[in-house]
Design a protein around this motif. Sequence first.
Motif: not given
Length: 363
Positions: A187-192
């Motif tokens: 549960r990670t990402g680069y979009t907010g």
Amino acid sequence: MDEQLKQTPLCGRHEALKALMAPFGGWNMPIQYEGIIAEHAWCRAKASLFDICHMGEFLFEGDFAAGGLEDVFTFSVATIPVGRSRYGFLLNESGGIIDDLIVFRLAPDKAMIVVNAATAPRDLAVISTRLKGGAFTDISAQTGKLDIQGPLSRDVMVAAFGAEIAAIPYFRFTTMNILGVEAIVSRTGYTGELGYEIFIPSDKVVELWDQLLLDERVKPAGLGARDVLRLEVGYSLYGSDIDEATTPLEAGLEGFVDLSKNFVGKEALLRQKEQGVARRKVAFEVNSRRSPRHHYELCFSGEGVGTVTSGVFSPMLGRGIGLGFVRPDLASIGTPLTIIHERVSMEATVCELPFYRGGSLRS
């Protein structure tokens, strides 16, 4: 197309969708499908699917302390609980950022290091020279990676792969069976936005892409929308906002540096902390819809004081936004700046991050 560009396993799918393709980090990558603004809006409201197979992945197996991995990054690997991940940096002797990366603690004696595409070969070489033992392997070629991001991404993933996914907290992951193989769902990402990064064997990534796009709540998004999304929440882009000539202290990222532990570049950071930085990264909002661009000049009272490193038009704010570096005395919130490039001139104001605060990231 330049024949030297690498291709992800999904290149054929992107071409079938008539994506605009362009070089990025040595790879031929999709920049947009139906359009950056439309893809950005879909991700903020529903769920977008990104091909991130260009990223690099390394595997370390062994004792973190005895093998030397504990001293490689600006954070402790040994204190990451199994099932969690941690963000930080690989630095050079001068404290400059060779790369920003995330380490996933897979087991007591096993960690996966996820790095940027363009820096992966150098990262591999640098980390290898700093290790004293253990097994260190480049698993990039056999590892596929898809990111599904947006407020509906949890619902999509649960519908596709089961309720177990709903229980994953932010910055944690689980290893589970997807399409008959072992996959890591993080549960990670680069979009907010709420979202997941899925690591799966590269020979299964096309099947996974196709399955997720069967859900009408999901649409593909390219690197153009991803850049706008990440900048709206103030995430740094390697090669633009941070690089080997930039330290975490200059970039305002000291929160990801543990100065109580050993790592290459620590002494340089301690000196810089004592002497003070010569420049500091700032966020700014433009007072119009105009977009600041990389390398535009930042001015104060008619004097050049820095450079824009990232800039876009923000659909969520309805104005231009950007990051850049200025003298430390001009980094205060509210400082007025003028952005100049040839005959272009726009007024801006230093502001707090994130620019956009309405995302579903921690939902």
